[in-house]
Structures are given as structure tokens and as C-alpha cells.
Design an enzyme around this catalytic site. Structure first.
Site, short mmCIF file in Angstrom:
data_model
loop_
_atom_site.label_atom_id
_atom_site.label_comp_id
_atom_site.label_asym_id
_atom_site.label_seq_id
_atom_site.Cartn_x
_atom_site.Cartn_y
_atom_site.Cartn_z
N HIS A 19 -9.50 2.87 -1.66
CA HIS A 19 -8.13 2.39 -1.50
C HIS A 19 -7.78 1.50 -2.67
O HIS A 19 -8.40 0.47 -2.89
CB HIS A 19 -8.04 1.60 -0.20
CG HIS A 19 -6.64 1.38 0.29
ND1 HIS A 19 -5.54 1.90 -0.33
CD2 HIS A 19 -6.17 0.69 1.36
CE1 HIS A 19 -4.44 1.55 0.33
NE2 HIS A 19 -4.80 0.81 1.36
N CYS A 23 -13.88 1.58 8.08
CA CYS A 23 -12.96 0.85 7.21
C CYS A 23 -13.04 1.38 5.78
O CYS A 23 -14.12 1.71 5.29
CB CYS A 23 -13.32 -0.64 7.17
SG CYS A 23 -13.46 -1.38 8.81
N SER A 24 -11.90 1.42 5.09
CA SER A 24 -11.90 1.85 3.69
C SER A 24 -12.30 0.69 2.80
O SER A 24 -12.37 -0.46 3.24
CB SER A 24 -10.51 2.35 3.31
OG SER A 24 -9.55 1.33 3.52
N CYS A 80 0.81 -1.22 0.00
CA CYS A 80 0.00 0.00 0.00
C CYS A 80 0.84 1.27 0.00
O CYS A 80 0.32 2.36 -0.22
CB CYS A 80 -0.95 0.00 1.18
SG CYS A 80 -2.01 -1.45 1.22
#
Lengths: 380, 380
Positions: free
Chosen positions: A328, A207-208, A92
Site C-alpha cells: 500500500h 493487514c496490508s 488513499c
């Protein structure tokens, strides 16, 4: 730490972040973000995109996609015959690592004009082989929950404060036509608290969401930058740190790699946290934005929750919706964060423009915070 | 092109190349090559490996393995807490790209001591999505055969000359205990000509074999290099080029990316082809070594076959057996090539030592020659 070399960002572009079916992220997304970048650049100055393209001598892709040779494939598709062409990958935080690589190629004299393209599809995969060692807590939500619990115990942070991060970032995303949550409904603290439990204390809206997405930035040697772009954004500091999960877990009240990376970037740039006007923070979970306020030095340890409540003044954070709002997309995330800060510092961020901003910060992480990068940008 | 900064290679290590079952190339191979590197270094000087390890501030992995985050995982396993930690990938030329990245991190001032670790397992995969566009000629042997046919037609190169490359490199590999063909039988020109046809005019022994393998090199800033290593090997020139398959195919008598990369590396280093003493060439197929003799400027165009026959003098090439003899492990290959040249220039190559060598060259390619890198090294 040596001061930064004369390297600037002269262009940025971003694709729509979504979860549509995606046959191939190189073909469908990466090229989109490069085209968007050239469109943005041509709006800034009278510019022949082909002339600029022909001068690109480095192309770095940032992706966790399992297919190989993406940088050369993309170069071929774009008609770019560059010197340095490869992929940089660090889960990430691939995007900020790709920026640092491009910075180094220019600073070392190997490149004059370096294109960084980050992309991933939503199903690029979130679980790592590395995660196996952590048994039942493999999903990212598990470790984020551990940090959240610890922060609540140690500093009295509240569920409401976490929720306020989600509310704030959703609000920004709703107004950002590239964000996953563009035009979605604005959410309230109650909406977050009543959303589906994932891992206590985290709920769904903490949460993404994994997305398709791509983003591009163009870096130039200082003297070239001024010829291409009216308002180049200068790379003043880059910091990066990798730290084992075992060490990282000794003290769960802070993100150690973030602290390391921030110290490096501040030292290199001579910027202090209170000088930062606008920041993109790696908010893949709400708790991480609160921790980052502290670990980046915007507030003292334990006071992150107060900053969310507006009781302590901090920079404008996650103006594009952040990871929670924009979505994301591993390899794209860090590049998209940089693109947003660059658009702010060029004063081209439209309805979400932060007034009078001149110093920006990007914070990008990977894998339970075991890797972090901090980049400091300035428009003069 | 700016002259090279003061960056040296101070350590090298290599794992055994084989086709045994391999559960995970990071765990099983990468660490082996790092341990070998530290063993080699400790034989050179009185050195506390831990002290050196603690100073490593960059770790770059080179692999086409589909798993992500390998650099951070390896850093954690080795107990290295570095600043810059990521993977560089460019298919079979990942290794030379990782070296160039490490060079840039040091030259730009972001790193003092950078470890490059290349590794792959034999089943990492040879086919690319990109290959799809080439229809029936997807396997690397197909494009190599096209080059071979063209060279034979245009310059009268012979099947025997191709076979002599295989014979030479096998002979070197048989004496190299890290090579796949260590202790295997020496082959003759007739053996090659009588081996199984793959794609005419190429036979089985004209083709390299995909292997498990790993290799490591350690780069240092000049002033630090001298403290760690008695005989540092200096990076004098790096060249790299990516070129689309369509452009590449216009003239099949040369490898265009190789020509570009060589020109850059020679310019940067002020070395001329005739000054090179020892070279590692990307001989994944016999024809490629002959083409490279020409495209690296060791002989004029069309004369590569004469060089194989010994009618024209060229540097010592593929002293460790090359890709044909050592085996091909995509991410490891370029790093292993560099390790071999470094061992030669440090005069630590044992029974295969090239006498009085001081200038070495590494040539590393990917995907039908659409990407190539050339590195020039010198021991003073």
C-alpha cells in the site's frame, strides 16, 4: 448521469513496491513508473516516446507526500511542458481521484493527453488530523476490525474466510515482480490465523503494509488514443462519494461511499456487476475485500464470505496481489490498481492474464471507507 | 482551444487575512470563508442556504497545508455529502488550478454545483524542495529581485515605479476590511524607498507578507446558475502553463508561463487585453505586477512602468489590495483573487466598485513564475 465521454487509457507503468530507504518519492519512484510506462507503450506499437511526451498537455500527480509543487517539479524533470499541472490528493483514494480529474480535463476540452502519476513513500504517514476525533480507534486496523466483527456477528462470516483473502492475494503477489511480496513465501490459512494478533479479529496477515511505490497511466482523447495505442482501454464509468464518518458508522454492515460510487459508475457505463470480468478491490484489510464483493454488487449482502470460498462465482479480483500483496502506497495505490486492470484489458498481463476479459472495475477507498471511487473500464 | 462550456460562478466568500495564531486552517479559516459565501449569496436573492448546500456535488480544497484529506474533512464539517471531493495543489497557484478543476468537472458532466475552498496558514511554508536546486537564491525575494534588476537594465524601469505599485495596492487594502493591511497607514513612495532592504533592488514594502487566509467560490452549470444567482459571472476562458525553471530563466524580461496562459485564456474567451475592465494580478512582489501588465498584453513589453505612472491606460488592477495589500496565503490567494473579480462583476464590491465593469481577469502564479494561470470572467 451523463454517459462517459470518449476518453481512453493508452499507457500504464508501475515501479517496484518496496520499503527500501527512499530519499524523495518524486525523484526515486515517480520517474521510474513513467519510464516503465513508456517502455510498455513502445512494446505495443512502433512509437517515438518523445513525440508522445511532447503532446502531453496535462500532468496530475497523486500523492499524500507533504512536499508541495510535486507536479511542476516532475514535469520539469521529465521535460514535459504541459498546460494543466497540479496535484490531486484525497489520502488513499488520491489515485482514482487523479484519474477522474484527468478524465474531466479531457472531456471538458482542456486537455488531449493527460499523464497521471501516483507515488508515495512508506513513511508518508497513515494517521490524519481527522483521526484525532476518533480517539483510541485511530489506526486504520481499528476500524477495519469493527467492520470485521460486525460482519461476523451479522452474517456468520468466519476468521477462515478472512484468511482466505490474504492467502489468495499473497499467492498472486508472489508471482508479480513489482509486488512487495514478489518471491515471498506462499501463506496458508493457518499461517494467517497463527500470525500476530493486531486488533481482534484481525491478525498481521489480514493487514496490508505501507510501501514506497509509484504508478503511471496516460489518458487520451478518443481520436488521439487510436493513433497511439492498438488496444486503448476506455473509461466507461467513474463514480465517487465522500461521506462523513458519523453517517458511515450508522450501519456497519456496508461501506456506504462504495455503494454510492458503484451505483454512479454502473449507471454511467450501463455495465452491471455480473458483466465485470476483472476487478481491483481496495483490500487494505482482508475484511474490506469481502465487504466490497457485496457493496459492488458481485454478491448479495452477507454472502461475501461464500465468494471467497468459491461457492459463488465472482470476477477475478486483485490479480496483481492487491493492496495486501502488492503493498500500500497511498498516492500510488489507486493508480497501480488502474494500471493492473488496464494491463489485463490490453491482454498484456503475462502469467496472471485473465482470459477473455473485456470489462474491468477499480475500487479505491480512503480513511475508514469515508471516501470511495469506482471506475469501470472496457477494451472496446 | 474549444470555447468555454456554460459554467458560472454564483457565490464568493472570503475570511479575514491575518497573522494571528492559527491552530488549524481547515477548522479556523476554511469554514469562515464558506459561511461568508453563503451570507453573500443570501443577500443577493431569497435563498435557502441549506437547499443550495445539499445540491453541492463537488468540493475542491486548495491548500499547501501538509495535512492530508482536507477536502473530505471539510465536507464532513460542512455537512456536504458530495461526489467529487479532493484537494488540488500547485503551490501559490493552487487556487486557480482548483477553479479550473471545478470548471472541468462541471463541463465534463460529472458535477452540477462545485464548491472551491482555498486556505492556508501563514506558516504553511514558502521554501520548496525544488528550491534546493537554486542554491543561495532560494527565497522568492531573490528571483523577484533578479527580474527587477533585468527590467530596470533593459527597459529603464525605476525604483520609484516599483514603489508606486506598493503605494497603490496598500491604498486599496487600507479600505478593505478583509485585507491584512486594513486600516493600516497609507504609505508613500518615500516610505517604500526608505524601507528595509531585502534583496536589492527590492525593499520590505516591495514584498508581500505570508498570511492566514481563506476564500470560497461556488461554480454552477449554466442552467442551474440562473436559478441560484441573479448575476452569475461566467467563466469564459481558462489558461494555464507550467514551465521549467531552466527554460524560464533564458529570457528574464518576461514571465513565460504567464504569456502562455494568457494566450490560451484570450483565445478561449475571444477577449482581447484591451477589453478587460478589472484584473487581479499576482503581485507577491512589486516587479511582478509591472511584468504582468506587459505579459498579459495590457501594455507592450517594457512599458509596464509607464502604466504604473498612469501614462498608459490599463484596467483597474488589484482593487482589493492585491497580494501586497490583502496578504499572501498560498492556497487561498488564487481563490481570493477570483472572489474579488466576481464581486466586481456582480457590482457588489462596495466602496471599491469599478464602474461599468463587465470583463474581469485573474492572474495567479507559483514558484518564480514557473507556473501561471489566467482566468477570464464576464458578467453576461
Amino acid at each position: 448521469m451523463k454517459n462517459a465521454a470518449d476518453v481512453a487509457i493508452v499507457g500504464y507503468g508501475i515501479s517496484k513496491f518496496n520499503r527500501d530507504g527512499c530519499l524523495n518519492p518524486v525523484y526515486e519512484l515517480a520517474v521510474q513508473s513513467v519510464v516503465d510506462m513508456f517502455n510498455n507503450m513502445m512494446m505495443m506499437v512502433e512509437l517515438d516516446a518523445r513525440t508522445v511526451k511532447d503532446r502531453i498537455d496535462a500532468l496530475i500527480t497523486s500523492t499524500t507526500d507533504s512536499s508541495a509543487y510535486t507536479a511542476s517539479i516532475l514535469a520539469d524533470m521529465l521535460g514535459i511542458r504541459a498546460r494543466i499541472v497540479n496535484r490531486v490528493e484525497s489520502m488513499c483514494s488520491s489515485g482514482s481521484n487523479a484519474l477522474t480529474a484527468a478524465y474531466s480535463y479531457i472531456a471538458s476540452g482542456l486537455s488531449d493527453l493527460a499523464l497521471v502519476v501516483g507515488f508515495d513513500s512508506y513513511n508518508s504517514g497513515l494517521l490524519l488530523e481527522w483521526d484525532v476525533a476518533r480517539g483510541d480507534t485511530r489506526h486504520p486496523a481499528h476500524w477495519a476490525a469493527v467492520y470485521a466483527k460486525r460482519h461476523m456477528q451479522e452474517f456468520g462470516s468466519t476468521r477462515e474466510q478472512l484468511a482466505m483473502v490474504a492467502v489468495k492475494n499473497r499467492r498472486s503477489a508472489v508471482a508479480n515482480d513489482k509486488a512487495y511480496f514478489y518471491n515471498a513465501k506462499v501463506i496458508t490459512v493457518d499461517d494467517v490465523l497463527n500470525s500476530r494478533p493486531i486488533v481482534e479479529p484481525l491478525r498481521l496477515y489480514d493487514c496490508s503494509i505501507a510501501c514506497n511505490g509509484a504508478a503511471s497511466i496516460l489518458l487520451a482523447r478518443g481520436d488521439i488514443a487510436k493513433g497511439i495505442c492498438k488496444e486503448p482501454v476506455w473509461i466507461k464509468g467513474v463514480g465517487s462519494s465522500s461521506i462523513g464518518a458519523s453517517i458511515n458508522s450508522i450501519d456497519l454492515t456496508r461501506m456506504h461511499a462504495t455503494v454510492d460510487a458503484a451505483r454512479q459508475a454502473y449507471d454511467m457505463s450501463n455495465v452491471k456487476p455480473e458483466m465485470v470480468d476483472v476487478a481491483q478491490i481496495h483490500d487494505s484489510f482482508t475484511i474490506l475485500e469481502i465487504l466490497a464483493y457485496e457493496d459492488l454488487g458481485f454478491v448479495s449482502k452477507g454472502k461475501g464470505g461464500y465468494a471467497v470460498e468459491g461457492k459463488i462465482s465472482i470476477p477475478a479480483v486483485n490479480t496483481d496481489g492487491g493492496i495486501l500483496g502488492r503493498g500500500h502506497s497511498s498516492g500510488a495505490t489507486g493508480v497501480a490498481q488502474i494500471a493492473e486492470v488496464v494491463s489485463q484489458l490490453m491482454h498484456r498481463a503475462g502469467s496472471r492474464q485473465v482470459k477473455d476479459c473485456s470489462i474491468g472495475l477499480v475500487h479505491n477507498m480512503a480513511a475508514a471507507g469515508t471516501h470511495a471511487s469506482v471506475v469501470i473500464l472496457e477494451n472496446k
